[in-house]
Design an enzyme around this catalytic site. Sequence first.
Site, short mmCIF file in Angstrom:
data_model
loop_
_atom_site.label_atom_id
_atom_site.label_comp_id
_atom_site.label_asym_id
_atom_site.label_seq_id
_atom_site.Cartn_x
_atom_site.Cartn_y
_atom_site.Cartn_z
N ASP A 20 -2.08 -4.83 2.14
CA ASP A 20 -3.07 -4.04 1.42
C ASP A 20 -2.84 -2.61 1.85
O ASP A 20 -2.82 -2.29 3.04
CB ASP A 20 -4.50 -4.47 1.72
CG ASP A 20 -5.45 -3.93 0.65
OD1 ASP A 20 -5.30 -4.30 -0.52
OD2 ASP A 20 -6.34 -3.12 0.99
N SER A 21 -2.63 -1.76 0.87
CA SER A 21 -2.25 -0.39 1.20
C SER A 21 -2.89 0.59 0.23
O SER A 21 -3.37 0.20 -0.84
CB SER A 21 -0.72 -0.24 1.17
OG SER A 21 -0.19 -0.74 -0.04
N ASP A 48 -10.19 -12.19 -5.64
CA ASP A 48 -10.96 -10.96 -5.74
C ASP A 48 -10.91 -10.23 -4.40
O ASP A 48 -11.22 -10.82 -3.36
CB ASP A 48 -12.42 -11.26 -6.11
CG ASP A 48 -12.56 -11.79 -7.52
OD1 ASP A 48 -11.72 -11.43 -8.37
OD2 ASP A 48 -13.49 -12.57 -7.77
N LYS A 53 5.64 -3.91 -4.69
CA LYS A 53 5.32 -4.28 -3.31
C LYS A 53 6.12 -5.52 -2.89
O LYS A 53 6.63 -5.59 -1.76
CB LYS A 53 3.82 -4.54 -3.19
CG LYS A 53 3.32 -4.77 -1.80
CD LYS A 53 1.81 -4.99 -1.78
CE LYS A 53 1.04 -3.75 -2.19
NZ LYS A 53 -0.42 -3.94 -2.03
N LYS A 113 13.21 5.67 2.22
CA LYS A 113 11.75 5.61 2.30
C LYS A 113 11.30 4.81 3.52
O LYS A 113 10.41 5.24 4.26
CB LYS A 113 11.17 4.99 1.03
CG LYS A 113 9.65 4.80 1.06
CD LYS A 113 9.16 4.14 -0.22
CE LYS A 113 7.68 3.80 -0.12
NZ LYS A 113 7.18 3.11 -1.32
#
Length: 214
Positions: free
Chosen positions: A74-75, A45, A18, A186
Amino acid sequence: MRKLETKTIVVASHNAGKIQEIRDLIGPLGFTAKSAADLNFIEPDETGTTFEENATIKALASAHASGLPALSDDSGLVIDALGGDPGVYTANWAERPDGTRDFAMAMQKVETALEKAGATSPENRTARFVSVLCLAWPDGHTELFRGEVEGTVVWPPRGTQGFGYDPIFQPRGYGTTFGEMSGDQKHGWKHGDQHALSHRARAFKTFVETCLEA
């Protein structure tokens, strides 16, 4: 919307794949970017139940720790036949007891779950990759950008490029998986282009248009 005035930011991630993708996207824009991993920041967390919540947690942690703006992602892979799973728990499906991640194991889990659900034909294996970017400032201000790309889960995995679940995700309208595409293929986007393919590139395009362009 707040504009980003500095060219120095932190990539709020410990995921090598990432981090590289974000650097590939942001580098041509003249940014200097160190990652949370480079800076030895503790991984927060991820207690959120949405991509937006988890992206915000990560970005704010790095912004507060560094005193610089931080960009997080976040994926996850959202599969219709599995009720949206693995979704925000996409990385968790790859976790081993020793804390390492094994995405070959995770992809097999996905396939096993699809077979159990009776989703064996392409029309029953629809899915989408979702990416939410969060840009956070040390004062706590945040901006969120969401990108999605529709596709199908294929089996067996194809390709060794990309990372995570890329070898089993074939975007709609293409005959190859993300795992068979180069980074440029991509993403399908560079600054100034109107088209973007990947979920992360689509979110990133919105980020650029909102926070960087006049």
